[in-house]
Design a protein around this motif. Structure first.
Motif, short mmCIF file in Angstrom:
data_model
loop_
_atom_site.label_atom_id
_atom_site.label_comp_id
_atom_site.label_asym_id
_atom_site.label_seq_id
_atom_site.Cartn_x
_atom_site.Cartn_y
_atom_site.Cartn_z
N PHE A 481 0.84 -1.21 0.00
CA PHE A 481 0.00 0.00 0.00
C PHE A 481 0.87 1.26 0.00
O PHE A 481 0.58 2.24 -0.69
CB PHE A 481 -0.91 0.00 1.23
N ASN A 486 -0.69 4.79 -1.43
CA ASN A 486 -1.86 4.85 -0.57
C ASN A 486 -1.38 4.82 0.89
O ASN A 486 -1.47 3.80 1.57
CB ASN A 486 -2.79 3.68 -0.87
N LYS A 489 -4.05 4.04 3.71
CA LYS A 489 -4.37 2.61 3.81
C LYS A 489 -3.21 1.84 4.43
O LYS A 489 -3.41 0.90 5.22
CB LYS A 489 -4.68 2.05 2.41
#
Length: 641
Positions: A481, A486, A489
């Motif tokens: 992630f 991201n 996340k």
């Protein structure tokens, strides 16, 4: 048909009238010969027409046109005189077979009942039993089986008994012991035993409330007939049925009762008992019963194979090979012994001989997946991967959905450097069996190498479901992630991992570093937890060190986390060497994380996915070129006019 009957009637009437007109006048020799010739000619044409209709019925039966086949069989039956009983029986058997194939069991029963009442025979009795089984009539099944048992064999065994005072009789007996008639009688007896055994195995589970009671009834009927020796075989089949129902205690009890019978039955029972104890890992009992089976019948290949298996289990491969060879000498078609001797040679590292055994077995069993796989395995051990791949492709053609074979193909292609083919077969293996952790590891590593982080996340999440107590999978998911950009996340995944594994050092290091990079206030809290965890770890290690009675040796392997197994190295394991360098670069746990109250906390960590690939610095290069160009002095010839 009616036309033929009318013509025949007209001829008879005309003959009678001719006789009346002639009175007592005698026919001349020429007229008698002419009448006899005409009669034979008519009979020949009649037989030819009957054979033609029978053949037409056979053709329609092959074409599965059952209605027309029955029609022509009945037409042929009408033209057979009642004195030709054997021919009528054969045609009626054909009619019964046609009714069975058409699914009209009631009509078939009528045909076979008529045959059994006129001239009972083995085939008709067997087919009648099958028809009653198909319609589910228990009582009629019993009666049909009794009729089958009662069919006379018409074989005189006494004439083959050799001892006699007359030497001429002894010579005759020896001469006819294996002549063509004796061979026909043996075939007839073997066929009768086959029909009886098959019928008993078919009806025994349904004629009574339990299959055991059904077998007992069949055994009693057989014991009261001329096939007394088949009763023991039925008892063995009863034990085998118990095995199929996984009732091992009842099977063992029946087989132990059969040990007291004659040598043939004793050998068969001991062979089955040896196999049972071998599957139960009780090699001592298996070896004991294998010895009983071999002593009862030295030429029993199954008993010798079982004995070889018990010796093989004890690690004496040379002696096991001798038993397998003896079994092959007694029965060259014993495929089990040939397969086992190939495995024995493989254990003895005699790969060429093992390959010869499996190739011979492949000539006998052309489509055996086990044999093909063993040949591929031998070629792999002989360091011939191309041949191993070729034979594994044959295995895939036989069993295209075997995940282990597909993963093995992927492994071989991976060793050969063909990543695309390896990915194809690993992916097929994962599709058929998505719980093989080694396949999941390889697929995750493949997508990391190709920088498809989202795809890699799917496989690592699957691995975390399969092994929920292993922290490395959650760390890999979080790292993917973060690499994909991201960060939120990734942070949530690290936090969730910390809740599940609160004493994992690596997870806390990641949280401290990531929260620091994002400027979050949680960084200090996680730093305090990390500091406290390191203190606890240091105290624990000091206690362990002090408990070694002052031994000054080097420290043993240290735990990577407080939980012991939550921080283990990702590359540990036999298959780890095949993974990519990035997937193997999980946080090292062999070195303890040093910290003290006087030192600043080191929240550095090693990325599980390895260092990030640097992007090409094309923009910087271009900027440097422009600066160099701007520093140059322009001459008068370059200035605009």
């Amino acid at each position: 048909m009616n036309t033929q009957r009318k013509l025949q009637g007209v001829n008879l009437i005309s003959g009678l009238r001719k006789g009346k007109r002639c009175g007592k006048k005698r026919e001349s020799p020429g007229e008698t010969a002419r009448t006899s010739y005409n009669s034979r000619k008519y009979q020949f044409g009649f037989n030819l027409l009957r054979i033609l209709k029978m053949n037409m019925g056979n053709i329609y039966l092959k074409q599965r046109n059952y209605s027309k086949a029955i029609k022509f069989y009945r037409m042929a039956l009408d033209q057979v005189p009642s004195v030709n009983k054997q021919m009528r029986i054969k045609i009626m058997q054909n009619i019964g077979v046609t009714f069975i194939q058409a699914g009209q069991y009631s009509d078939a029963i009528n045909s076979y009942e008529h045959i059994m009442s006129m001239a009972p025979n083995l085939k008709a009795g067997y087919n009648l039993t099958i028809c009653y089984f198909a319609v589910g009539d228990r009582e009629k099944m019993k009666k049909a089986f009794q009729k089958l048992i009662a069919v006379p064999l018409e074989i005189d065994e006494d004439k083959y008994i050799s001892p006699s005072d007359d030497p001429h009789t002894n010579l005759v007996t020896e001469a006819i012991k294996n002549d063509h008639l004796r061979q026909m009688e043996r075939e007839r007896k073997a066929m009768a035993e086959k029909y009886i055994m098959t019928s008993a195995k078919l009806i025994a589970p349904v004629i009574e409330t339990s299959f055991a009671a059904g077998y007992d009834w069949c055994v009693e009927v057989v014991k009261a007939s001329q096939y007394v020796e088949l009763a023991n075989d039925l008892e063995i089949n009863k034990a085998v049925t118990y095995l199929r129902q996984k009732d091992y205690n009842q099977a063992v009890e029946i087989l132990k009762m059969l040990e007291k019978k004659d040598s043939r039955v004793k050998s068969a029972a001991a062979t089955n008992l040896s196999a049972l104890y071998y599957m139960g890992k009780d090699f001592a009992q298996a070896s004991s019963y294998a010895d009983i089976a071999v002593n009862s019948d030295r030429y029993n290949p199954a008993a010798l194979t079982n004995k070889g298996n018990t010796v093989f289990a004890n690690g004496d491969y040379e002696k096991a090979a001798e038993f397998y060879k003896e079994a092959l000498r007694n029965d060259s078609s014993c495929t089990e012994a040939l397969y086992n001797i190939g495995l024995t040679y493989e254990k003895l590292n005699r790969l060429d001989e093992a390959l010869d055994c499996f190739l011979k077995l492949h000539a006998i069993l052309r489509n055996s997946a086990e044999v093909l796989y063993q040949i591929a395995n031998i070629y792999e051990l002989m360091e011939n991967p191309s041949q191993a791949i070729e034979w594994l492709m044959q295995v895939v053609s036989v069993v295209p959905t075997d995940p282990q074979v597909l993963s093995k193909l992927g492994e071989l292609y991976d060793h050969e450097g063909d990543k695309s083919q390896a990915f194809q077969y690993y992916y097929e293996s994962y599709r058929y069996f998505p719980c093989n952790i080694e396949v999941i590891e390889w697929l995750g590593a493949y997508y990391i190498d190709t920088q498809f982080w989202e795809k890699a996340i799917q496989y690592f999440e699957r691995a975390s479901l399969i092994q929920p107590t292993q922290v490395k999978w959650q760390l890999m998911v979080a790292s993917c992630f973060r690499r994909s950009g991201n960060y939120q996340k990734a942070l949530d995944t690290y936090k969730d991992t910390h809740r599940k594994f609160p004493e994992n050092v690596e997870c806390l290091r990641f949280l401290v570093r990531l929260c620091t990079d994002l400027g979050l206030k949680d960084a200090q809290e996680y730093a305090r937890k990390l500091k406290r965890l390191e203190k606890m770890k240091e105290i624990r290690e000091q206690r362990i060190k002090s408990g070694r009675d002052g031994s000054g040796g080097s420290r043993g392997k240290r735990e990577g986390s407080a939980s012991g197994d939550s921080g283990q190295n990702y590359s540990a394991g036999s298959k780890g060497e095949r993974l990519s360098a990035r997937l193997r670069a999980l946080p090292g746990t062999n070195e303890p994380y040093e910290s003290s109250s006087n030192k600043e906390i080191d929240a550095s960590y090693v990325d599980p996915l390895g260092p990030q690939i640097e992007r090409p610095k094309t923009a910087a290069k271009k900027r440097i070129d422009e600066d160099d160009f701007a520093d140059e002095e322009l001459g008068d010839d370059l200035l605009p006019e």
